[in-house]
Design a protein around this motif. Structure first.
Motif, PDB file in Angstrom:
ATOM      1  N   SER A  10      49.898 112.992  30.210  1.00  0.00           N
ATOM      2  CA  SER A  10      50.928 112.509  30.580  1.00  0.00           C
ATOM      3  C   SER A  10      50.967 111.753  32.240  1.00  0.00           C
ATOM      4  CB  SER A  10      52.209 112.531  30.697  1.00  0.00           C
ATOM      5  OG  SER A  10      52.683 113.846  31.301  1.00  0.00           O
ATOM      6  N   ILE A  11      50.238 112.811  33.090  1.00  0.00           N
ATOM      7  CA  ILE A  11      49.211 112.747  34.283  1.00  0.00           C
ATOM      8  C   ILE A  11      48.935 111.079  34.702  1.00  0.00           C
ATOM      9  CG2 ILE A  11      47.799 114.443  34.262  1.00  0.00           C
ATOM     10  CD1 ILE A  11      50.063 113.518  37.098  1.00  0.00           C
ATOM     11  N   LEU A  41      44.308 106.351  48.383  1.00  0.00           N
ATOM     12  CA  LEU A  41      44.253 107.806  47.698  1.00  0.00           C
ATOM     13  C   LEU A  41      44.383 108.000  46.339  1.00  0.00           C
ATOM     14  CD1 LEU A  41      46.850 108.840  50.704  1.00  0.00           C
ATOM     15  CD2 LEU A  41      44.664 109.871  50.563  1.00  0.00           C
ATOM     16  N   ASP A  42      44.475 107.185  45.983  1.00  0.00           N
ATOM     17  CA  ASP A  42      45.234 107.569  44.641  1.00  0.00           C
ATOM     18  C   ASP A  42      43.400 106.922  43.521  1.00  0.00           C
ATOM     19  OD1 ASP A  42      47.053 107.497  41.706  1.00  0.00           O
ATOM     20  OD2 ASP A  42      45.748 105.208  41.753  1.00  0.00           O
ATOM     21  N   GLN A  43      42.906 105.770  44.358  1.00  0.00           N
ATOM     22  CA  GLN A  43      41.857 105.695  43.396  1.00  0.00           C
ATOM     23  C   GLN A  43      39.953 107.386  44.414  1.00  0.00           C
ATOM     24  OE1 GLN A  43      40.568 103.294  41.287  1.00  0.00           O
ATOM     25  NE2 GLN A  43      43.378 102.648  41.203  1.00  0.00           N
ATOM     26  N   ALA A  44      40.584 107.964  45.134  1.00  0.00           N
ATOM     27  CA  ALA A  44      39.632 108.284  45.390  1.00  0.00           C
ATOM     28  C   ALA A  44      40.140 109.682  44.205  1.00  0.00           C
ATOM     29  CB  ALA A  44      39.907 109.045  46.979  1.00  0.00           C
ATOM     30  N   TRP A  45      41.015 110.343  44.542  1.00  0.00           N
ATOM     31  CA  TRP A  45      41.664 110.885  43.159  1.00  0.00           C
ATOM     32  C   TRP A  45      41.446 110.787  42.224  1.00  0.00           C
ATOM     33  CZ3 TRP A  45      46.939 111.750  40.722  1.00  0.00           C
ATOM     34  CH2 TRP A  45      47.206 112.984  40.594  1.00  0.00           C
ATOM     35  N   ILE A  46      41.357 109.790  41.638  1.00  0.00           N
ATOM     36  CA  ILE A  46      40.483 109.354  40.250  1.00  0.00           C
ATOM     37  C   ILE A  46      39.169 109.383  40.136  1.00  0.00           C
ATOM     38  CG2 ILE A  46      40.112 107.780  38.635  1.00  0.00           C
ATOM     39  CD1 ILE A  46      43.309 105.930  39.179  1.00  0.00           C
ATOM     40  N   ALA A  47      38.855 109.105  41.491  1.00  0.00           N
ATOM     41  CA  ALA A  47      36.950 109.290  41.362  1.00  0.00           C
ATOM     42  C   ALA A  47      36.282 110.496  41.381  1.00  0.00           C
ATOM     43  CB  ALA A  47      36.539 108.528  42.737  1.00  0.00           C
ATOM     44  N   PHE A  48      37.262 111.516  42.356  1.00  0.00           N
ATOM     45  CA  PHE A  48      37.088 112.882  42.168  1.00  0.00           C
ATOM     46  C   PHE A  48      37.882 113.996  42.108  1.00  0.00           C
ATOM     47  CE2 PHE A  48      35.752 110.528  46.195  1.00  0.00           C
ATOM     48  CZ  PHE A  48      34.440 111.201  45.913  1.00  0.00           C
ATOM     49  N   SER A  49      38.850 113.593  40.487  1.00  0.00           N
ATOM     50  CA  SER A  49      39.548 114.172  39.834  1.00  0.00           C
ATOM     51  C   SER A  49      38.627 115.167  39.038  1.00  0.00           C
ATOM     52  CB  SER A  49      40.749 113.421  38.972  1.00  0.00           C
ATOM     53  OG  SER A  49      39.714 113.059  38.082  1.00  0.00           O
ATOM     54  N   VAL A  50      38.901 116.179  38.566  1.00  0.00           N
ATOM     55  CA  VAL A  50      37.975 117.600  38.074  1.00  0.00           C
ATOM     56  C   VAL A  50      38.072 116.827  35.796  1.00  0.00           C
ATOM     57  CG1 VAL A  50      38.296 119.497  37.276  1.00  0.00           C
ATOM     58  CG2 VAL A  50      38.185 119.497  39.501  1.00  0.00           C
ATOM     59  N   THR A  51      39.300 116.577  36.312  1.00  0.00           N
ATOM     60  CA  THR A  51      39.627 115.845  34.599  1.00  0.00           C
ATOM     61  C   THR A  51      38.786 114.523  34.058  1.00  0.00           C
ATOM     62  OG1 THR A  51      41.310 114.476  35.087  1.00  0.00           O
ATOM     63  CG2 THR A  51      41.099 117.034  34.369  1.00  0.00           C
ATOM     64  N   GLY A  52      38.461 113.830  35.243  1.00  0.00           N
ATOM     65  CA  GLY A  52      36.994 112.633  34.975  1.00  0.00           C
ATOM     66  C   GLY A  52      36.243 112.960  34.163  1.00  0.00           C
ATOM     67  N   SER A  53      35.819 111.795  33.323  1.00  0.00           N
ATOM     68  CA  SER A  53      34.757 112.489  32.878  1.00  0.00           C
ATOM     69  C   SER A  53      33.019 111.563  33.677  1.00  0.00           C
ATOM     70  CB  SER A  53      33.691 111.894  31.658  1.00  0.00           C
ATOM     71  OG  SER A  53      34.569 110.971  31.224  1.00  0.00           O
ATOM     72  N   GLN A  55      31.237 109.322  32.646  1.00  0.00           N
ATOM     73  CA  GLN A  55      31.497 108.101  31.508  1.00  0.00           C
ATOM     74  C   GLN A  55      32.640 106.895  31.843  1.00  0.00           C
ATOM     75  OE1 GLN A  55      31.683 110.544  29.507  1.00  0.00           O
ATOM     76  NE2 GLN A  55      30.086 110.871  28.587  1.00  0.00           N
ATOM     77  N   ASP A  56      33.826 107.578  33.014  1.00  0.00           N
ATOM     78  CA  ASP A  56      34.295 106.609  33.470  1.00  0.00           C
ATOM     79  C   ASP A  56      34.569 106.081  35.086  1.00  0.00           C
ATOM     80  OD1 ASP A  56      36.548 108.193  31.764  1.00  0.00           O
ATOM     81  OD2 ASP A  56      37.543 109.385  33.583  1.00  0.00           O
ATOM     82  N   GLY A  57      33.391 106.235  35.487  1.00  0.00           N
ATOM     83  CA  GLY A  57      33.072 104.983  36.405  1.00  0.00           C
ATOM     84  C   GLY A  57      32.981 105.570  37.894  1.00  0.00           C
ATOM     85  N   GLN A  58      32.499 106.576  38.025  1.00  0.00           N
ATOM     86  CA  GLN A  58      32.836 106.705  39.433  1.00  0.00           C
ATOM     87  C   GLN A  58      33.076 106.715  40.345  1.00  0.00           C
ATOM     88  OE1 GLN A  58      30.768 110.756  40.586  1.00  0.00           O
ATOM     89  NE2 GLN A  58      32.113 111.350  42.097  1.00  0.00           N
ATOM     90  N   TRP A  59      31.948 105.382  40.797  1.00  0.00           N
ATOM     91  CA  TRP A  59      31.787 104.597  41.687  1.00  0.00           C
ATOM     92  C   TRP A  59      32.497 103.309  41.650  1.00  0.00           C
ATOM     93  CZ3 TRP A  59      28.920 106.984  45.682  1.00  0.00           C
ATOM     94  CH2 TRP A  59      27.976 107.238  44.547  1.00  0.00           C
ATOM     95  N   ILE A  60      32.733 102.991  40.543  1.00  0.00           N
ATOM     96  CA  ILE A  60      34.321 102.098  40.718  1.00  0.00           C
ATOM     97  C   ILE A  60      35.006 102.107  41.519  1.00  0.00           C
ATOM     98  CG2 ILE A  60      35.347 102.541  38.370  1.00  0.00           C
ATOM     99  CD1 ILE A  60      34.595  99.412  40.031  1.00  0.00           C
ATOM    100  N   HIS A  61      35.308 103.448  41.257  1.00  0.00           N
ATOM    101  CA  HIS A  61      37.120 104.357  41.745  1.00  0.00           C
ATOM    102  C   HIS A  61      36.866 104.051  43.294  1.00  0.00           C
ATOM    103  CE1 HIS A  61      38.958 103.839  38.023  1.00  0.00           C
ATOM    104  NE2 HIS A  61      38.069 104.673  37.265  1.00  0.00           N
TER     105      HIS A  61
END
Length: 100
Positions: A10-11, A41-53, A55-61
């Motif tokens: 849900s997060i 800050l939200d996009q940086a959190w998405i890019a560098f979060s541990v739960t992200g894979s 394939q999620d496209g870290q560079w776009i975030h």
């Protein structure tokens, strides 16, 4: 935005809804410096979060974080709600060669 995520994730749904609401605020030009900083800050959190894979496209975030930080620093446009509410502020640097 993945609304079909399992209840344990849900997060991610809250994070995606936060990004969507922030995008609407930025498009309208409402509270641009504050919302721009929060979305950066939200996009940086998405890019560098541990739960992200990967394939999620870290560079776009990362790109979105940089762009929204730039929008936060530049401020709202002439036709934004912020310009209508608070007035358009223009900073004139003056003549730079006058002091020489």
């Amino acid at each position: 935005m993945d609304l079909s995520a399992p209840p344990g994730e849900s997060i991610t749904m809250v994070r995606d809804l936060f990004a969507a609401a922030g995008g609407i605020f930025l498009l309208a030009g409402l509270l641009t410096p504050v919302v721009g900083a929060l979305i950066a800050l939200d996009q940086a959190w998405i890019a560098f979060s541990v739960t992200g894979s990967p394939q999620d496209g870290q560079w776009i975030h990362i790109l979105l974080a940089v762009l929204t930080a730039a929008v936060a620093m530049l401020g709202p446009g002439a036709w934004s709600f912020d310009a209508r509410r608070f007035g358009r502020q223009r900073f004139d640097l003056g003549d730079r060669n006058r002091g020489r």
